[in-house]
Design a protein around this motif. Structure first.
Motif, short mmCIF file in Angstrom:
data_model
loop_
_atom_site.label_atom_id
_atom_site.label_comp_id
_atom_site.label_asym_id
_atom_site.label_seq_id
_atom_site.Cartn_x
_atom_site.Cartn_y
_atom_site.Cartn_z
N GLY A 28 0.79 -1.22 0.00
CA GLY A 28 0.00 0.00 0.00
C GLY A 28 0.82 1.27 0.00
N VAL A 29 2.15 1.16 -0.14
CA VAL A 29 3.05 2.30 -0.07
C VAL A 29 3.92 2.42 -1.32
N THR A 30 4.46 1.31 -1.79
CA THR A 30 5.41 1.31 -2.90
C THR A 30 4.67 1.44 -4.23
N PRO A 31 4.92 2.52 -5.00
CA PRO A 31 4.23 2.69 -6.28
C PRO A 31 4.64 1.63 -7.30
N VAL A 32 3.70 1.27 -8.15
CA VAL A 32 3.96 0.30 -9.22
C VAL A 32 4.03 1.07 -10.54
N GLN A 33 5.18 1.01 -11.18
CA GLN A 33 5.41 1.71 -12.43
C GLN A 33 5.14 0.80 -13.63
N ASP A 34 4.63 1.41 -14.70
CA ASP A 34 4.51 0.76 -16.00
C ASP A 34 3.53 -0.41 -16.06
N VAL A 35 2.45 -0.34 -15.27
CA VAL A 35 1.36 -1.30 -15.46
C VAL A 35 0.28 -0.60 -16.28
N ARG A 36 -0.50 -1.38 -16.98
CA ARG A 36 -1.52 -0.84 -17.87
C ARG A 36 -2.82 -0.63 -17.11
N ARG A 71 -15.78 1.10 -15.49
CA ARG A 71 -14.99 -0.07 -15.08
C ARG A 71 -13.51 0.24 -15.23
N ILE A 72 -12.72 -0.24 -14.29
CA ILE A 72 -11.28 -0.03 -14.30
C ILE A 72 -10.60 -1.39 -14.25
N ALA A 73 -9.61 -1.58 -15.11
CA ALA A 73 -8.80 -2.80 -15.10
C ALA A 73 -7.33 -2.40 -15.07
N VAL A 74 -6.57 -3.08 -14.21
CA VAL A 74 -5.13 -2.84 -14.12
C VAL A 74 -4.43 -4.17 -14.32
N THR A 75 -3.50 -4.20 -15.28
CA THR A 75 -2.76 -5.43 -15.58
C THR A 75 -1.28 -5.11 -15.72
N GLY A 76 -0.47 -6.05 -15.33
CA GLY A 76 0.98 -5.89 -15.48
C GLY A 76 1.69 -7.21 -15.27
N ASN A 77 2.83 -7.35 -15.90
CA ASN A 77 3.61 -8.57 -15.81
C ASN A 77 4.03 -8.83 -14.36
N GLY A 78 3.64 -9.97 -13.81
CA GLY A 78 4.00 -10.34 -12.45
C GLY A 78 3.02 -9.85 -11.40
N TYR A 79 1.95 -9.15 -11.82
CA TYR A 79 0.95 -8.63 -10.89
C TYR A 79 -0.41 -9.24 -11.16
#
Length: 85
Positions: A28-36, A71-79
């Protein structure tokens, strides 16, 4: 896949032109960069962007229609995929 925490407004005023979405790692603290981040309403895709170094995604779109939920979708490699509204 690693879980993510996604923060966004639960209401979007009619006529709004932007939606800000914040993505963090499971802590809940560390930002996730470069996810769609994709935003849709009904059958329409309103926008799709990638998060920046601070985990923020600004989706520019026309939020005029009020009958269908956004609707919101968030996807990323390894997440793990996030789907919410």
């Amino acid at each position: 896949p690693e879980d993510i925490v996604v923060e966004h407004s639960t209401t979007i005023p009619q006529g709004a032109s932007m939606l800000e979405i914040q993505v963090y790692e499971d802590d809940g603290v560390t930002p996730v960069q470069d996810v769609r981040v994709g935003v849709s309403q009904g059958a329409n895709t309103l926008g799709c962007v990638r998060t920046d170094a601070m985990g923020k995604a600004l989706v520019l779109a026309d939020f005029e229609q009020t009958t269908d939920p956004v609707r919101i979708a968030v996807t990323g490699n390894g997440y793990a995929t996030y789907r919410g509204s």
